[in-house]
Design a protein around this motif. Sequence first.
Motif, PDB file in Angstrom:
ATOM      1  N   LYS A  29      15.151   2.064 -50.841  1.00  0.00           N
ATOM      2  CA  LYS A  29      15.993   1.434 -51.842  1.00  0.00           C
ATOM      3  C   LYS A  29      16.047   2.273 -53.111  1.00  0.00           C
ATOM      4  O   LYS A  29      17.114   2.476 -53.706  1.00  0.00           O
ATOM      5  CB  LYS A  29      15.472   0.028 -52.144  1.00  0.00           C
ATOM      6  N   ALA A  30      14.885   2.780 -53.503  1.00  0.00           N
ATOM      7  CA  ALA A  30      14.825   3.621 -54.702  1.00  0.00           C
ATOM      8  C   ALA A  30      15.610   4.910 -54.526  1.00  0.00           C
ATOM      9  O   ALA A  30      16.163   5.452 -55.489  1.00  0.00           O
ATOM     10  CB  ALA A  30      13.367   3.936 -55.041  1.00  0.00           C
ATOM     11  N   MET A  31      15.677   5.388 -53.287  1.00  0.00           N
ATOM     12  CA  MET A  31      16.407   6.635 -52.984  1.00  0.00           C
ATOM     13  C   MET A  31      17.849   6.353 -52.556  1.00  0.00           C
ATOM     14  O   MET A  31      18.527   7.242 -52.053  1.00  0.00           O
ATOM     15  CB  MET A  31      15.687   7.401 -51.871  1.00  0.00           C
ATOM     16  N   GLN A  32      18.307   5.095 -52.770  1.00  0.00           N
ATOM     17  CA  GLN A  32      19.668   4.680 -52.417  1.00  0.00           C
ATOM     18  C   GLN A  32      19.985   4.920 -50.934  1.00  0.00           C
ATOM     19  O   GLN A  32      21.106   5.252 -50.567  1.00  0.00           O
ATOM     20  CB  GLN A  32      20.690   5.400 -53.299  1.00  0.00           C
ATOM     21  N   GLY A  33      18.943   4.776 -50.098  1.00  0.00           N
ATOM     22  CA  GLY A  33      19.129   4.890 -48.660  1.00  0.00           C
ATOM     23  C   GLY A  33      19.311   6.293 -48.142  1.00  0.00           C
ATOM     24  O   GLY A  33      19.587   6.496 -46.965  1.00  0.00           O
ATOM     25  N   LYS A  34      19.127   7.289 -49.006  1.00  0.00           N
ATOM     26  CA  LYS A  34      19.419   8.664 -48.602  1.00  0.00           C
ATOM     27  C   LYS A  34      18.177   9.495 -48.289  1.00  0.00           C
ATOM     28  O   LYS A  34      18.276  10.674 -47.979  1.00  0.00           O
ATOM     29  CB  LYS A  34      20.236   9.356 -49.690  1.00  0.00           C
ATOM     30  N   ALA A  35      17.025   8.880 -48.383  1.00  0.00           N
ATOM     31  CA  ALA A  35      15.801   9.636 -48.096  1.00  0.00           C
ATOM     32  C   ALA A  35      15.606   9.793 -46.604  1.00  0.00           C
ATOM     33  O   ALA A  35      15.932   8.901 -45.816  1.00  0.00           O
ATOM     34  CB  ALA A  35      14.596   8.929 -48.708  1.00  0.00           C
ATOM     35  N   ASN A  36      15.044  10.922 -46.223  1.00  0.00           N
ATOM     36  CA  ASN A  36      14.716  11.161 -44.817  1.00  0.00           C
ATOM     37  C   ASN A  36      13.562  10.234 -44.426  1.00  0.00           C
ATOM     38  O   ASN A  36      12.461  10.353 -44.968  1.00  0.00           O
ATOM     39  CB  ASN A  36      14.320  12.628 -44.625  1.00  0.00           C
ATOM     40  N   PRO A  37      13.773   9.316 -43.485  1.00  0.00           N
ATOM     41  CA  PRO A  37      12.725   8.348 -43.138  1.00  0.00           C
ATOM     42  C   PRO A  37      11.429   9.004 -42.676  1.00  0.00           C
ATOM     43  O   PRO A  37      10.336   8.492 -42.951  1.00  0.00           O
ATOM     44  CB  PRO A  37      13.358   7.531 -42.008  1.00  0.00           C
ATOM     45  N   ALA A  38      11.536  10.119 -41.982  1.00  0.00           N
ATOM     46  CA  ALA A  38      10.325  10.789 -41.502  1.00  0.00           C
ATOM     47  C   ALA A  38       9.479  11.281 -42.661  1.00  0.00           C
ATOM     48  O   ALA A  38       8.245  11.161 -42.653  1.00  0.00           O
ATOM     49  CB  ALA A  38      10.708  11.950 -40.583  1.00  0.00           C
ATOM     50  N   VAL A  39      10.152  11.841 -43.680  1.00  0.00           N
ATOM     51  CA  VAL A  39       9.421  12.332 -44.854  1.00  0.00           C
ATOM     52  C   VAL A  39       8.802  11.161 -45.604  1.00  0.00           C
ATOM     53  O   VAL A  39       7.645  11.218 -46.055  1.00  0.00           O
ATOM     54  CB  VAL A  39      10.358  13.135 -45.775  1.00  0.00           C
ATOM     55  N   VAL A  40       9.573  10.060 -45.730  1.00  0.00           N
ATOM     56  CA  VAL A  40       9.073   8.863 -46.407  1.00  0.00           C
ATOM     57  C   VAL A  40       7.812   8.344 -45.701  1.00  0.00           C
ATOM     58  O   VAL A  40       6.791   8.054 -46.332  1.00  0.00           O
ATOM     59  CB  VAL A  40      10.142   7.766 -46.441  1.00  0.00           C
ATOM     60  N   ASN A  41       7.862   8.238 -44.378  1.00  0.00           N
ATOM     61  CA  ASN A  41       6.723   7.746 -43.599  1.00  0.00           C
ATOM     62  C   ASN A  41       5.489   8.620 -43.797  1.00  0.00           C
ATOM     63  O   ASN A  41       4.366   8.119 -44.008  1.00  0.00           O
ATOM     64  CB  ASN A  41       7.082   7.686 -42.120  1.00  0.00           C
ATOM     65  N   ASP A  42       5.677   9.936 -43.732  1.00  0.00           N
ATOM     66  CA  ASP A  42       4.551  10.861 -43.856  1.00  0.00           C
ATOM     67  C   ASP A  42       3.903  10.744 -45.234  1.00  0.00           C
ATOM     68  O   ASP A  42       2.662  10.700 -45.355  1.00  0.00           O
ATOM     69  CB  ASP A  42       5.022  12.302 -43.616  1.00  0.00           C
ATOM     70  N   LEU A  43       4.705  10.700 -46.277  1.00  0.00           N
ATOM     71  CA  LEU A  43       4.173  10.621 -47.640  1.00  0.00           C
ATOM     72  C   LEU A  43       3.461   9.300 -47.875  1.00  0.00           C
ATOM     73  O   LEU A  43       2.377   9.250 -48.501  1.00  0.00           O
ATOM     74  CB  LEU A  43       5.292  10.827 -48.664  1.00  0.00           C
ATOM     75  N   LEU A  44       4.033   8.199 -47.403  1.00  0.00           N
ATOM     76  CA  LEU A  44       3.408   6.892 -47.593  1.00  0.00           C
ATOM     77  C   LEU A  44       2.069   6.803 -46.860  1.00  0.00           C
ATOM     78  O   LEU A  44       1.077   6.279 -47.395  1.00  0.00           O
ATOM     79  CB  LEU A  44       4.335   5.792 -47.096  1.00  0.00           C
ATOM     80  N   LYS A  45       2.042   7.319 -45.636  1.00  0.00           N
ATOM     81  CA  LYS A  45       0.772   7.310 -44.879  1.00  0.00           C
ATOM     82  C   LYS A  45      -0.320   8.080 -45.601  1.00  0.00           C
ATOM     83  O   LYS A  45      -1.465   7.655 -45.662  1.00  0.00           O
ATOM     84  CB  LYS A  45       1.007   7.889 -43.482  1.00  0.00           C
ATOM     85  N   ALA A  46       0.068   9.205 -46.164  1.00  0.00           N
ATOM     86  CA  ALA A  46      -0.901  10.038 -46.871  1.00  0.00           C
ATOM     87  C   ALA A  46      -1.410   9.358 -48.132  1.00  0.00           C
ATOM     88  O   ALA A  46      -2.610   9.357 -48.439  1.00  0.00           O
ATOM     89  CB  ALA A  46      -0.279  11.393 -47.205  1.00  0.00           C
ATOM     90  N   LYS A  47      -0.500   8.745 -48.895  1.00  0.00           N
ATOM     91  CA  LYS A  47      -0.879   8.176 -50.185  1.00  0.00           C
ATOM     92  C   LYS A  47      -1.511   6.795 -50.083  1.00  0.00           C
ATOM     93  O   LYS A  47      -2.307   6.404 -50.924  1.00  0.00           O
ATOM     94  CB  LYS A  47       0.351   8.117 -51.101  1.00  0.00           C
ATOM     95  N   LEU A  48      -1.156   6.046 -49.001  1.00  0.00           N
ATOM     96  CA  LEU A  48      -1.762   4.729 -48.829  1.00  0.00           C
ATOM     97  C   LEU A  48      -3.082   4.792 -48.080  1.00  0.00           C
ATOM     98  O   LEU A  48      -3.799   3.797 -47.980  1.00  0.00           O
ATOM     99  CB  LEU A  48      -0.798   3.812 -48.080  1.00  0.00           C
ATOM    100  N   GLY A  49      -3.340   5.950 -47.474  1.00  0.00           N
ATOM    101  CA  GLY A  49      -4.612   6.116 -46.767  1.00  0.00           C
ATOM    102  C   GLY A  49      -4.595   5.451 -45.422  1.00  0.00           C
ATOM    103  O   GLY A  49      -5.621   4.933 -44.977  1.00  0.00           O
TER     104      GLY A  49
END
Length: 499
Positions: free
Chosen positions: A479-499
Amino acid sequence: MSSYRIHGATGDWEVVIGLEVHAQITSNAKLFSGASTAFGAEPNTQVSLVDAAMPGMLPVLNAECVRQAVRTGMAIEAQINKYSRFDRKNYFYADLPQGYQISQLYHPIVGEGSLTIDADDKAGIPEDKIIGIERIHIEQDAGKLMHDQHPTMSYVDLNRVGVALMEIVSRPDMTSPAEAGAYVRKLRAILRYVGSCDGNMEEGSMRADVNVSVRKVGDPELGTRTETKNVNSVRFVMQTIEFEAQRQVDLIEDGGTVVQETRLFDPGTGTTRTMRSKEDAHDYRYFPDPDLLPLELGEDFLAECRASLPELPDAKRARYESELGLTPYNARELTAEVETFARYETLLAETARRAGKSEAEVATQVANWALSVAPGVFKSLGDDADPAYATAQAQAAILELQAAGAISGGQAKEIYEIVLKTGREPGEIAETEGLKQQSDTGAIELAVDEVIAANPDKVEQYRGGKDKLFGFFVGQTMKAMQGKANPAVVNDLLKAKLG
């Protein structure tokens, strides 16, 4: 074993079904004359002197019709009879100028074969089932009576007189409307693959006579059958069986007797009605046609017919699974119709070429697009979609962008919508319409950090074991990226930062 049963007052009944499918043979000329077979011509404009039964006119056999019948027999692995013969079936009707129909009763061109219908749990077909085919014979069609042209008279159109038909006679091996529907669909697919009939039931080039009888479950004896003539859709075949089987059970349980007769199906009411008493072969006074020599087929002719056969549905389906790695469902759906597999194979080749990969590497991606995404977009646009723009090149370009991570699945649909409406090039649409996926790790990481910072309570719950909250974080980031973010990149970053 089919579970289809009719529950009567005196117990359970089962239905026994056999089909006689009349398939118009693909040929530019009729079976015994040079008159055209084109559909939709003005009445009585495609009638030769032979068709009109003018005195002294002799039939001349169309070799292409023989070839197509033999190829059809080979496609169902049937016995091909090197010797066959034509017979006259004698009866008087206004749409039959000769007073007889040329057919093959005693020595058909094709003998016994079989066809396998596929398991379908939803339809009540628990496993693959072999349906026996008794014979295929060649015969000429009759004309057409038109009762709606005049208030007191019927008109006769002789355009169809002499059109070549294959009559494909099944064994009484089907025991439910679903099995009969599956049989007709499979047979139609084989005819279309082979090219021996176009299978257009709505135009009358393929129609079925439906033979139905009922018996108590476990009774080895067949009941008296009725034959419902000229049913011209798969749905109507199934409705005919449902109605006729229930009618026969009700009749027997009320103390009546099923009469062997010919019936007609009324599509408006979904019911059948009596047409005439059922004739036996002796009623037609069959005898060998004196104007036609017996047909004898040589080995060279048979070899040419066999060599001309294409890859058939079952073989293609098996290859899709073994060589392309498709799921059984996708393989079945893609091979069900000639048009479907032709579009798929064209798109598959173009997608593999653009990606520089083997067809097996892109087969599943293309299958999912061809079966689900593309038809869905086309249907949603309705009349706004131009079929001319649905080229393999345009669709392959969209799949290439998606595979490269340049666009998301949702953006692929949006781009295809614009392609179908305008014919514009997918890459240009992605650039100018802002339909490219953001893969900039820095920008996405910033959005992820902001979402995590704004939801400390949910971060704590997630780290405490509520794994399902991961979808919340993905959604907020997109939503923050207006739907244009690459989902794979989003998933990888969230997994890393959420632990």
